[in-house]
Design an enzyme around this catalytic site. Sequence first.
Site, PDB file in Angstrom:
ATOM      1  N   TRP A  32       4.374   2.366  12.052  1.00  9.84           N
ATOM      2  CA  TRP A  32       5.071   0.968  12.211  1.00  9.84           C
ATOM      3  C   TRP A  32       5.802   0.843  10.663  1.00  9.84           C
ATOM      4  CZ3 TRP A  32       2.579  -4.459  12.975  1.00  9.84           C
ATOM      5  CH2 TRP A  32       3.444  -5.351  13.569  1.00  9.84           C
ATOM      6  N   ASP A  70       0.733   8.568  14.830  1.00  9.31           N
ATOM      7  CA  ASP A  70       0.835   7.454  15.827  1.00  9.31           C
ATOM      8  C   ASP A  70       2.034   6.888  15.706  1.00  9.31           C
ATOM      9  OD1 ASP A  70      -0.530   5.523  17.663  1.00  9.31           O
ATOM     10  OD2 ASP A  70       0.444   4.290  16.147  1.00  9.31           O
ATOM     11  N   TYR A 111       8.816   0.970  17.509  1.00  9.48           N
ATOM     12  CA  TYR A 111       9.005   0.778  16.072  1.00  9.48           C
ATOM     13  C   TYR A 111      10.249   1.100  15.738  1.00  9.48           C
ATOM     14  CZ  TYR A 111       3.796   1.134  16.324  1.00  9.48           C
ATOM     15  OH  TYR A 111       2.507   0.970  16.621  1.00  9.48           O
ATOM     16  N   GLN A 152      -6.323   1.475  21.900  1.00 10.91           N
ATOM     17  CA  GLN A 152      -6.168   1.371  20.258  1.00 10.91           C
ATOM     18  C   GLN A 152      -5.959  -0.229  19.895  1.00 10.91           C
ATOM     19  OE1 GLN A 152      -1.805   1.943  17.782  1.00 10.91           O
ATOM     20  NE2 GLN A 152      -2.767   3.861  18.238  1.00 10.91           N
ATOM     21  N   GLY A 165      -4.520  -5.391   3.123  1.00 11.69           N
ATOM     22  CA  GLY A 165      -5.400  -6.579   2.696  1.00 11.69           C
ATOM     23  C   GLY A 165      -4.701  -7.950   2.833  1.00 11.69           C
ATOM     24  N   LEU A 210      -3.440  -9.152   5.566  1.00 12.81           N
ATOM     25  CA  LEU A 210      -3.898  -9.701   7.088  1.00 12.81           C
ATOM     26  C   LEU A 210      -5.211 -10.721   6.694  1.00 12.81           C
ATOM     27  CD1 LEU A 210      -3.646  -7.055   9.619  1.00 12.81           C
ATOM     28  CD2 LEU A 210      -1.891  -8.674   9.261  1.00 12.81           C
ATOM     29  N   ARG A 224      -7.262 -12.591   3.346  1.00 16.78           N
ATOM     30  CA  ARG A 224      -7.230 -12.926   2.037  1.00 16.78           C
ATOM     31  C   ARG A 224      -8.450 -12.564   1.529  1.00 16.78           C
ATOM     32  NH1 ARG A 224      -4.673 -18.031  -0.226  1.00 16.78           N
ATOM     33  NH2 ARG A 224      -3.943 -18.469   1.932  1.00 16.78           N
TER      34      ARG A 224
HETATM   35  P1  NAP Z   1      -2.228  -0.827   7.789  1.00 21.84           P
HETATM   36  O1  NAP Z   1      -2.216   0.630   7.966  1.00 21.84           O
HETATM   37  O2  NAP Z   1      -3.590  -1.406   7.823  1.00 21.84           O
HETATM   38  O3  NAP Z   1      -1.441  -1.053   6.242  1.00 21.84           O
HETATM   39  C1  NAP Z   1      -0.221  -0.530   6.005  1.00 21.84           C
HETATM   40  C2  NAP Z   1       0.123  -1.177   4.607  1.00 21.84           C
HETATM   41  O4  NAP Z   1      -0.839  -0.546   3.664  1.00 21.84           O
HETATM   42  C3  NAP Z   1       1.365  -0.627   3.945  1.00 21.84           C
HETATM   43  O5  NAP Z   1       2.114  -1.748   3.806  1.00 21.84           O
HETATM   44  C4  NAP Z   1       1.344   0.507   3.109  1.00 21.84           C
HETATM   45  O6  NAP Z   1       2.181   0.215   2.051  1.00 21.84           O
HETATM   46  C5  NAP Z   1      -0.252  -0.194   2.651  1.00 21.84           C
HETATM   47  N1  NAP Z   1      -0.921   1.141   2.111  1.00 21.84           N
HETATM   48  C6  NAP Z   1      -1.231   2.147   2.674  1.00 21.84           C
HETATM   49  N2  NAP Z   1      -1.794   3.066   2.059  1.00 21.84           N
HETATM   50  C7  NAP Z   1      -2.228   2.388   0.950  1.00 21.84           C
HETATM   51  C8  NAP Z   1      -3.201   2.629  -0.248  1.00 21.84           C
HETATM   52  N3  NAP Z   1      -3.747   3.909  -0.299  1.00 21.84           N
HETATM   53  N4  NAP Z   1      -3.289   1.722  -1.355  1.00 21.84           N
HETATM   54  C9  NAP Z   1      -2.523   0.459  -1.250  1.00 21.84           C
HETATM   55  N5  NAP Z   1      -1.868   0.281  -0.034  1.00 21.84           N
HETATM   56  C10 NAP Z   1      -1.525   1.131   0.914  1.00 21.84           C
HETATM   57  O7  NAP Z   1      -1.334  -1.458   8.857  1.00 21.84           O
HETATM   58  P2  NAP Z   1      -0.287  -1.189   9.840  1.00 21.84           P
HETATM   59  O8  NAP Z   1       1.081  -0.122   9.572  1.00 21.84           O
HETATM   60  O9  NAP Z   1      -0.070  -2.415  10.616  1.00 21.84           O
HETATM   61  O10 NAP Z   1      -1.347  -0.333  10.951  1.00 21.84           O
HETATM   62  C11 NAP Z   1      -1.608   1.149  10.962  1.00 21.84           C
HETATM   63  C12 NAP Z   1      -0.597   1.732  12.106  1.00 21.84           C
HETATM   64  O11 NAP Z   1      -1.321   1.362  13.210  1.00 21.84           O
HETATM   65  C13 NAP Z   1       1.004   1.275  12.177  1.00 21.84           C
HETATM   66  O12 NAP Z   1       1.479   1.775  11.247  1.00 21.84           O
HETATM   67  C14 NAP Z   1       1.041   1.765  13.679  1.00 21.84           C
HETATM   68  O13 NAP Z   1       1.193   2.882  13.882  1.00 21.84           O
HETATM   69  C15 NAP Z   1      -0.361   1.159  14.494  1.00 21.84           C
HETATM   70  N6  NAP Z   1      -0.221  -0.014  14.926  1.00 21.84           N
HETATM   71  C16 NAP Z   1      -0.597  -0.308  16.198  1.00 21.84           C
HETATM   72  C17 NAP Z   1      -0.310  -1.633  16.766  1.00 21.84           C
HETATM   73  C18 NAP Z   1      -0.541  -1.886  18.139  1.00 21.84           C
HETATM   74  O14 NAP Z   1      -0.165  -3.031  18.797  1.00 21.84           O
HETATM   75  N7  NAP Z   1      -1.077  -0.965  18.932  1.00 21.84           N
HETATM   76  C19 NAP Z   1      -0.182  -2.727  16.105  1.00 21.84           C
HETATM   77  C20 NAP Z   1      -0.362  -2.353  14.541  1.00 21.84           C
HETATM   78  C21 NAP Z   1       0.000  -1.173  14.136  1.00 21.84           C
HETATM   79  P3  NAP Z   1       2.935   1.502   1.221  1.00 21.84           P
HETATM   80  O15 NAP Z   1       3.923   2.057   2.004  1.00 21.84           O
HETATM   81  O16 NAP Z   1       3.215   0.909  -0.002  1.00 21.84           O
HETATM   82  O17 NAP Z   1       1.772   2.393   1.139  1.00 21.84           O
END
Ligand code: NAP
Length: 285
Positions: A22, A50, A55, A166, A201, A203, A205
């Site tokens: 995403w 994924d 997206y 998911q 984090g 989402l 606090r």
């Molecule tokens: P997430 O994976 O929980 O968090 C992503 C954030 O964390 C990004 O800002 C990334 O920034 C940062 N990050 C990643 N690894 C890190 C690390 N090791 N240290 C510090 N920061 C880190 O959130 P998400 O993208 O919302 O969820 C993951 C995936 O789930 C999405 O990309 C998508 O494929 C899927 N998704 C699905 C739905 C659905 O409705 N089915 C909804 C939401 C998400 P940097 O780029 O700076 O590392």
Amino acid sequence: MMKHIVTLADGRIVPALGQGTWYLGDSAATHDREVEALRRGVDAGMTLIDTAEMYGGGRSERLVGDAIAGMRRDGLFLVSKVLPSNAGRRDIFHSCDETLRRLGTDYLDLYLLHWRGNVPLAETVECMERLVRDGKIRAWGVSNFDTDDMEELWRIPEGRHCLVNQVLYNPSSRGIEYDLLGWMNGHDVKLMAYCPIAQAGTLRRGLFDSPQLIEVAKRHHATVPQVILAWDIRNGNTIAIPRTGKSAHTLENAQADAITLSDEDLALIDQAWPAPNHKVPLDME
Ligand code: NAP
């Protein structure tokens, strides 16, 4: 292959840590860095990617296509999602073809209904089954389904071919542990945990500076995101799909595979972020 794996109900084995996409692919300025991050992730064993037609209006799928170009297709597990408004007879076949074209592949390993919309579930199931027969997808699943949605799906005979649900899951969003997760375990529907590190984090606090998580991280000479990911995938039924556009973070996330949390670690995390004791509406992003 990673140490932490998940066996899907159709027998296929996937790594418990995959890669989300995403917001990736949105900007030309970060394209090469993001492609590199995804490639490093695949090299490190996070071969499940994924994505979704939603997206960036297809840009994330195109970025994935660029990242996997030249890779062995059978070494990858590609997941994409159809928008609810496209999940009926009229549009899904075109949507799926467009997704395949953007990814530069001729089949998906898993195709998910992104969330429930107005198309009757039975119609979506019928279309998913046809896509399987046509060889466009290997299998299908759903996303953002709560327990009552899963029960409704199970009343459609072929609805039981659904392999995953998911939903949002991380230590600060444990609502599904109250009933949905038990239902899924009982019906062999695997969990794909999205927002597995609560968007770093933001989402919730306090998640990333939680003293308990910092303490567990110290015990394992690990970082807080690594501990959170190890927690997400602790039970063999969950695939976590962290998203990052940075190779250093990709590698950091992949290394969470080496961590096994002890009962003491889990108890400490429970203290800070307790499991629910009542029904909680599904958390969504
Ligand atoms: P997430 O994976 O929980 O968090 C992503 C954030 O964390 C990004 O800002 C990334 O920034 C940062 N990050 C990643 N690894 C890190 C690390 N090791 N240290 C510090 N920061 C880190 O959130 P998400 O993208 O919302 O969820 C993951 C995936 O789930 C999405 O990309 C998508 O494929 C899927 N998704 C699905 C739905 C659905 O409705 N089915 C909804 C939401 C998400 P940097 O780029 O700076 O590392």
